[in-house]
Design a protein around this motif. Structure first.
Motif, PDB file in Angstrom:
ATOM      1  N   ARG A 238     -10.557  45.968 -16.957  1.00 46.12           N
ATOM      2  CA  ARG A 238     -11.852  45.662 -16.329  1.00 46.12           C
ATOM      3  C   ARG A 238     -11.780  45.916 -14.823  1.00 46.12           C
ATOM      4  N   LYS A 239     -10.662  45.551 -14.218  1.00 47.03           N
ATOM      5  CA  LYS A 239     -10.482  45.819 -12.784  1.00 47.03           C
ATOM      6  C   LYS A 239     -10.583  47.317 -12.495  1.00 47.03           C
ATOM      7  N   SER A 240      -9.992  48.122 -13.371  1.00 50.31           N
ATOM      8  CA  SER A 240      -9.920  49.564 -13.142  1.00 50.31           C
ATOM      9  C   SER A 240     -11.282  50.237 -13.165  1.00 50.31           C
ATOM     10  N   ILE A 241     -12.286  49.578 -13.771  1.00 50.11           N
ATOM     11  CA  ILE A 241     -13.625  50.172 -13.805  1.00 50.11           C
ATOM     12  C   ILE A 241     -14.566  49.475 -12.815  1.00 50.11           C
ATOM     13  N   GLY A 242     -13.977  48.685 -11.910  1.00 53.45           N
ATOM     14  CA  GLY A 242     -14.759  48.130 -10.816  1.00 53.45           C
ATOM     15  C   GLY A 242     -15.301  46.731 -11.003  1.00 53.45           C
ATOM     16  N   VAL A 243     -14.867  46.033 -12.044  1.00 57.66           N
ATOM     17  CA  VAL A 243     -15.333  44.658 -12.264  1.00 57.66           C
ATOM     18  C   VAL A 243     -14.499  43.701 -11.409  1.00 57.66           C
ATOM     19  N   GLU A 244     -15.163  42.793 -10.721  1.00 56.59           N
ATOM     20  CA  GLU A 244     -14.443  41.772  -9.942  1.00 56.59           C
ATOM     21  C   GLU A 244     -13.898  40.717 -10.895  1.00 56.59           C
ATOM     22  N   VAL A 245     -12.616  40.450 -10.782  1.00 53.25           N
ATOM     23  CA  VAL A 245     -11.936  39.554 -11.725  1.00 53.25           C
ATOM     24  C   VAL A 245     -11.193  38.460 -10.969  1.00 53.25           C
ATOM     25  N   SER A 246     -11.234  37.234 -11.533  1.00 48.62           N
ATOM     26  CA  SER A 246     -10.401  36.137 -11.026  1.00 48.62           C
ATOM     27  C   SER A 246      -9.726  35.493 -12.229  1.00 48.62           C
ATOM     28  N   ILE A 247      -8.598  34.829 -12.002  1.00 46.81           N
ATOM     29  CA  ILE A 247      -7.844  34.270 -13.117  1.00 46.81           C
ATOM     30  C   ILE A 247      -7.350  32.858 -12.805  1.00 46.81           C
ATOM     31  N   LYS A 248      -7.120  32.107 -13.884  1.00 53.15           N
ATOM     32  CA  LYS A 248      -6.399  30.843 -13.834  1.00 53.15           C
ATOM     33  C   LYS A 248      -5.424  30.879 -15.000  1.00 53.15           C
ATOM     34  N   CYS A 249      -4.159  31.111 -14.680  1.00 53.47           N
ATOM     35  CA  CYS A 249      -3.147  31.265 -15.717  1.00 53.47           C
ATOM     36  C   CYS A 249      -2.225  30.045 -15.737  1.00 53.47           C
ATOM     37  N   TYR A 250      -2.090  29.443 -16.902  1.00 47.71           N
ATOM     38  CA  TYR A 250      -1.187  28.308 -17.088  1.00 47.71           C
ATOM     39  C   TYR A 250       0.072  28.774 -17.810  1.00 47.71           C
ATOM     40  N   THR A 251       1.103  27.974 -17.742  1.00 48.92           N
ATOM     41  CA  THR A 251       2.356  28.306 -18.425  1.00 48.92           C
ATOM     42  C   THR A 251       2.682  27.351 -19.564  1.00 48.92           C
ATOM     43  N   ASP A 252       1.922  26.253 -19.686  1.00 48.26           N
ATOM     44  CA  ASP A 252       2.301  25.227 -20.653  1.00 48.26           C
ATOM     45  C   ASP A 252       1.142  24.709 -21.503  1.00 48.26           C
ATOM     46  N   THR A 253      -0.042  25.271 -21.384  1.00 46.31           N
ATOM     47  CA  THR A 253      -1.175  24.771 -22.163  1.00 46.31           C
ATOM     48  C   THR A 253      -1.329  25.563 -23.457  1.00 46.31           C
ATOM     49  N   GLU A 254      -2.052  24.959 -24.414  1.00 51.46           N
ATOM     50  CA  GLU A 254      -2.221  25.570 -25.726  1.00 51.46           C
ATOM     51  C   GLU A 254      -3.580  26.263 -25.828  1.00 51.46           C
ATOM     52  N   HIS A 255      -3.757  26.959 -26.918  1.00 55.64           N
ATOM     53  CA  HIS A 255      -4.974  27.734 -27.149  1.00 55.64           C
ATOM     54  C   HIS A 255      -6.226  26.858 -27.121  1.00 55.64           C
ATOM     55  N   VAL A 256      -7.184  27.236 -26.276  1.00 50.95           N
ATOM     56  CA  VAL A 256      -8.434  26.494 -26.080  1.00 50.95           C
ATOM     57  C   VAL A 256      -8.145  25.010 -25.832  1.00 50.95           C
ATOM     58  N   ARG A 257      -7.031  24.739 -25.153  1.00 51.83           N
ATOM     59  CA  ARG A 257      -6.681  23.357 -24.809  1.00 51.83           C
ATOM     60  C   ARG A 257      -6.371  23.239 -23.320  1.00 51.83           C
ATOM     61  N   HIS A 258      -6.755  24.228 -22.559  1.00 53.62           N
ATOM     62  CA  HIS A 258      -6.464  24.197 -21.125  1.00 53.62           C
ATOM     63  C   HIS A 258      -7.225  23.068 -20.435  1.00 53.62           C
ATOM     64  N   TYR A 259      -8.486  22.898 -20.801  1.00 54.37           N
ATOM     65  CA  TYR A 259      -9.274  21.834 -20.164  1.00 54.37           C
ATOM     66  C   TYR A 259      -8.762  20.434 -20.517  1.00 54.37           C
ATOM     67  N   PRO A 260      -8.541  20.116 -21.803  1.00 57.27           N
ATOM     68  CA  PRO A 260      -8.013  18.771 -22.099  1.00 57.27           C
ATOM     69  C   PRO A 260      -6.675  18.485 -21.430  1.00 57.27           C
ATOM     70  N   MET A 261      -5.861  19.526 -21.236  1.00 58.10           N
ATOM     71  CA  MET A 261      -4.526  19.314 -20.685  1.00 58.10           C
ATOM     72  C   MET A 261      -4.477  19.409 -19.156  1.00 58.10           C
ATOM     73  N   LYS A 262      -5.440  20.131 -18.560  1.00 58.87           N
ATOM     74  CA  LYS A 262      -5.445  20.342 -17.104  1.00 58.87           C
ATOM     75  C   LYS A 262      -6.871  20.213 -16.565  1.00 58.87           C
ATOM     76  N   LYS A 263      -7.459  19.063 -16.742  1.00 61.24           N
ATOM     77  CA  LYS A 263      -8.887  18.908 -16.443  1.00 61.24           C
ATOM     78  C   LYS A 263      -9.240  19.255 -15.005  1.00 61.24           C
ATOM     79  N   TYR A 264      -8.470  18.753 -14.075  1.00 65.25           N
ATOM     80  CA  TYR A 264      -8.847  18.938 -12.667  1.00 65.25           C
ATOM     81  C   TYR A 264      -8.791  20.403 -12.253  1.00 65.25           C
TER      82      TYR A 264
END
Length: 285
Positions: A238-264
């Protein structure tokens, strides 16, 4: 809050209290948005495969706590995997729901959960092309998505069943075999009747999507369903075709469980993204 059921999908609309105090809540401290109160963002959420509304509501409450209007869409597992031709009229009905709400003057953000939510968005975006109204989509959030379905189907099905390890595996294998048989039957039928083949491959279609609004990705290197390498491949494409991208990458959370595990940090990353997109819109006025 209003809940509606339609064949193959259901949706819930939550309209904020105009007299409510949304200046602060326990999850995001005192985060404040620089927007006109009359033009608050509207959030459309697409649930994952096997999702139920009370679980998707956990995510919509993030936005409702700030006084945002939310619309939650959930498509039945049958319409996603077994009766895939249903997704076209379902997505067209979803677009009509948004049209009837008369929110064309408000910025819209889309929040997709897993490949299921990405698949719904894929067809929703296609249905929007036929709309007579211009939707002001200003940003998109991917939570645990997207990925190549061939690498994740077994793990995803096992997670949907949510029983013991061995029972999950047996059911997942059976379900995948059934899907293959139905897909093959559908393929033969499509060839005979010359219908378009609909496949559950959101990543394939969204890689080249023409919409270029900013995208925010929340994912984890510990995700056992969606390989983080797939997400990062998608991000780089997506970046290569000009889309602006931002990320939040975790190392210890589970699938679709990022919010319950890292709410703030999850909440902050979303609000920072929305705030940035609104700033971009203001700078273009």
């Amino acid at each position: 809050m209003s809940f509606f059921m339609e064949p193959g999908f259901d949706y819930t609309i939550t309209i904020p209290d105009p007299n409510g105090d949304y200046s602060k809540n326990k999850e995001d401290c005192d985060f404040k948005f620089p927007f006109d109160e009359k033009k608050k963002p509207v959030i459309i959420l697409f649930g994952w495969a096997g999702c139920i509304d009370k679980h998707l509501q956990i995510y919509s409450q993030i936005y409702e706590a700030k006084g945002f209007m939310t619309i939650r869409f959930i498509v039945s597992t049958k319409s996603m995997f077994l009766s895939k031709q249903d997704i076209i009229p379902i997505s067209e009905k979803m677009v009509r729901v948004i049209e009837d709400l008369n929110i064309v003057n408000q910025p819209i953000f889309i929040h997709c959960c897993s490949n299921g939510g990405s698949y719904i968005y894929q067809h929703f975006a296609e249905a929007m092309k036929s709309s007579k109204k211009q939707f002001r989509i200003r940003g998109m959030i991917f939570d645990s998505a997207p990925s190549r379905t061939s690498t994740t189907s077994l793990a995803a099905i096992r997670r949907m069943v949510n029983q013991s390890k061995y029972f999950n595996l047996v059911v997942a294998l059976f379900f995948q075999a059934l899907c293959f048989i139905l897909w093959f039957s559908e393929l033969i039928g499509n060839v005979i009747f010359r219908r378009n083949i609909i496949q559950f491959e959101p990543m394939k279609y969204l890689l080249e999507e023409e919409n270029k609004f900013p995208q925010h990705f929340i994912y984890s290197k510990n995700d056992k369903v969606i390989p983080y390498q797939d997400v990062e491949f998608f991000i780089n494409k997506r970046k290569s075709i000009g889309v602006e991208v931002s990320i939040k990458c975790y190392t210890d959370t589970e699938h679709v469980r990022h919010y319950p595990m890292k709410k703030y940090t999850y909440t902050q990353s979303i609000f920072n993204f929305i705030s940035h997109c609104l700033d971009l819109e203001s700078s273009m006025v």
